[in-house]
Design an enzyme around this catalytic site. Structure first.
Site, short mmCIF file in Angstrom:
data_model
loop_
_atom_site.label_atom_id
_atom_site.label_comp_id
_atom_site.label_asym_id
_atom_site.label_seq_id
_atom_site.Cartn_x
_atom_site.Cartn_y
_atom_site.Cartn_z
CG ASN A 156 161.17 75.90 37.29
OD1 ASN A 156 162.43 76.07 37.84
ND2 ASN A 156 159.78 76.21 37.67
NE ARG A 208 160.49 80.21 38.93
CZ ARG A 208 160.35 79.69 39.97
NH1 ARG A 208 160.64 78.40 40.38
NH2 ARG A 208 160.13 80.31 41.19
CG HIS A 254 154.99 84.17 43.52
ND1 HIS A 254 154.50 84.31 44.42
CD2 HIS A 254 155.26 82.79 42.91
CE1 HIS A 254 154.68 83.12 44.86
NE2 HIS A 254 154.99 82.25 44.15
NE ARG A 271 158.27 79.29 50.93
CZ ARG A 271 158.14 79.52 49.94
NH1 ARG A 271 157.12 80.96 49.44
NH2 ARG A 271 158.86 78.76 48.78
N GLY A 313 146.93 78.29 41.93
CA GLY A 313 146.17 76.95 42.67
C GLY A 313 145.08 77.69 43.14
CG ASN A 345 141.45 75.67 40.74
OD1 ASN A 345 140.82 75.42 39.90
ND2 ASN A 345 142.73 75.68 40.69
CD GLU A 402 154.86 81.26 37.53
OE1 GLU A 402 155.88 81.57 38.10
OE2 GLU A 402 153.91 80.35 38.03
P1 AMP Z 1 150.03 76.15 43.06
O1 AMP Z 1 151.19 76.38 44.06
O2 AMP Z 1 149.54 77.32 42.26
O3 AMP Z 1 149.96 74.95 42.24
O4 AMP Z 1 148.58 75.78 44.00
C1 AMP Z 1 148.58 74.82 44.66
C2 AMP Z 1 147.60 75.02 45.90
O5 AMP Z 1 146.34 75.31 45.10
C3 AMP Z 1 147.08 73.72 46.61
O6 AMP Z 1 148.03 73.46 47.76
C4 AMP Z 1 145.69 73.71 47.00
O7 AMP Z 1 145.62 74.13 48.19
C5 AMP Z 1 145.22 74.83 45.79
N1 AMP Z 1 144.20 74.15 44.91
C6 AMP Z 1 144.45 73.52 43.88
N2 AMP Z 1 143.13 73.18 43.24
C7 AMP Z 1 142.14 73.46 44.14
C8 AMP Z 1 140.93 73.34 44.11
N3 AMP Z 1 140.22 72.85 43.15
N4 AMP Z 1 140.13 73.87 45.04
C9 AMP Z 1 140.88 74.64 46.05
N5 AMP Z 1 142.18 74.63 46.15
C10 AMP Z 1 143.00 74.06 45.15
#
Ligand code: AMP
Length: 403
Positions: free
Chosen positions: A7, A93, A183, A244, A334, A338, A388
């Site tokens: 990527n 990617r 995505h 964004r 994320g 989570n 991915e």
């Molecule tokens: P991603 O772009 O998929 O890596 O997601 C990133 C976002 O996931 C971060 O900005 C966090 O806000 C959220 N995130 C990651 N881990 C956690 C967690 N344990 N609890 C809540 N939000 C999380």
């Protein structure tokens, strides 16, 4: 079979070496500050092998970065393969495939030209992806097959009614201005996993996939095909995200640009980098920080989360309408994977469409595929970790096996 997944960004390059048949990850890492001072990270996933963490490695161009990756992978002490010949193919990617690519494709000179033609649609990303491909060709030679996997491809099945913008039609005809969506690799992966979890053919299911991370998008997947998605010509559309703005009255731009004397670059910087939940809260783009601030009584942090959850719920309703029902709602990425409290907020009040209060015990589990639906729910609510890179490796393997 070993597939190297790349990527490439303008000054960075993420990589993974994995076996698509078993899903086993052999090593992963990151080349950063390419063309600046070169930081190299290598994380072998085999017991007894040592990682490298942001060590200084001269990487004036992406070619030296790829060479550094290969050197680490075949290193006699900490490598995970004996030689470069053990890399069967490379999967890249690529962000924008425009209307030219509805699926992954073997890279040839003609394909490279067609990707280049999509550059105006993703001027920050596609040229960097092409540099990554050229760097691999330079280092690995032309006998290692390479495959492009597009972020936009899965959404190419959207019908005109979903992808047409209500602006003069000539801008679609002449300039290809329309909804594309992003995505796609993640939406495809989790929709396939959802069908596997439900034990039903994907061709018989209506699934809403919510990829909620720093960038967020939702897709309506009917009978295995995407029929609508929230992102647009660019990833700025749809949900509010980390930084964004998402959907917004375009008239706001005229107002702000006139009032503050901004040019378009300044306006876009605000919409891309300073908006979303960061803009509303003034605290952070990270939901963990928003949770912490909310707990301390920060009203704007709570509002930012509420706006985000409200918009997700609104799109779930919209896509159920678009598909004439829904069998499963999937949360991934994320925040989706989570954020148990956010998942409850995003599905709260959907009883009318067959979603009951989530099973709190299942909803608290992390890091695995799990059905978090509450008792009596007609619609299954699933948490599915996205992958991915594995999807890219699987596509690459399938194409290469057919050669
Ligand atoms: P991603 O772009 O998929 O890596 O997601 C990133 C976002 O996931 C971060 O900005 C966090 O806000 C959220 N995130 C990651 N881990 C956690 C967690 N344990 N609890 C809540 N939000 C999380």
């Amino acid at each position: 079979m070993n597939i190297l997944v790349i990527n490439a960004g303008s000054s960075s390059l993420k990589y993974q070496l994995l076996d698509p048949d078993s899903g086993k990850l052999l090593a992963k890492g990151l080349c950063e500050r390419i063309g600046i001072d070169g930081k190299f990270t290598y994380k072998p996933q085999i017991e007894g092998k040592n990682a490298l963490n942001a060590v200084d490695v001269a990487m004036p161009t992406h070619s030296e970065a790829i060479q550094a990756v290969l050197n680490a992978l075949v290193d006699k002490d900490n490598g995970v393969i004996a030689s470069m010949e053990e890399i069967d193919a490379v999967g890249h990617r690529v962000v924008h495939g425009g209307e030219s690519f509805a699926s992954s494709v073997l890279l040839t000179d003609d394909v490279m030209k067609a990707i280049e033609q999509c550059n105006p649609l993703a001027p920050l990303h596609n040229p960097a992806n092409l540099i990554g491909i050229n760097a691999c060709t330079a280092v690995l030679g032309s006998k290692t097959p390479q495959v492009a996997v597009f972020d936009t491809a899965f959404h190419q099945t959207m019908p005109p009614v979903a992808y047409t913008y209500a602006i003069p039609y000539e801008y679609y005809e002449n300039d290809k201005i329309r909804r594309y969506g992003f995505h796609g690799t993640s939406h495809r992966f989790v929709s396939q996993r959802a069908a596997a979890m439900l034990g039903k053919p994907i061709e018989e299911l209506k699934i809403i996939t919510c990829h909620l991370g720093n960038g967020s998008s939702i897709a309506a997947v009917k009978n295995g095909k995407c029929v609508d998605t929230t992102m647009g010509l660019t990833p700025l559309a749809g949900l509010p995200m980390g930084t964004r703005a998402g959907d917004m009255d375009a008239g706001v731009m005229e107002f702000l640009m006139n009032k503050y004397g901004w040019d378009m670059k300044e306006m876009m910087n605000v919409l891309n980098k300073k908006s979303g939940v960061l803009g509303i809260s003034g605290v952070s783009s990270d939901f963990r920080d928003l949770d912490a601030a909310d707990e301390q009584g920060n009203v704007r942090a709570k509002l930012a989360k509420d706006v985000f959850c409200y918009d997700v719920k609104k799109y779930i309703g919209a896509y159920a309408a678009a598909m004439g029902g829904v069998d499963a709602i999937v949360f991934t990425a994320g925040v989706g994977e989570n954020g148990p409290a956010l998942r409850i907020a995003m599905t709260d009040g959907l009883e009318y469409m067959g979603v009951t209060h989530l099973n709190e015990q299942a909803n608290a589990v992390r890091g695995q595929e799990i059905d978090v639906s509450g008792e009596g729910s007609r619609v299954r609510v699933l948490v599915i970790p996205t992958n991915e890179e594995l999807m890219i490796a699987m596509d690459t393997a399938e194409i290469v096996k057919g050669l």
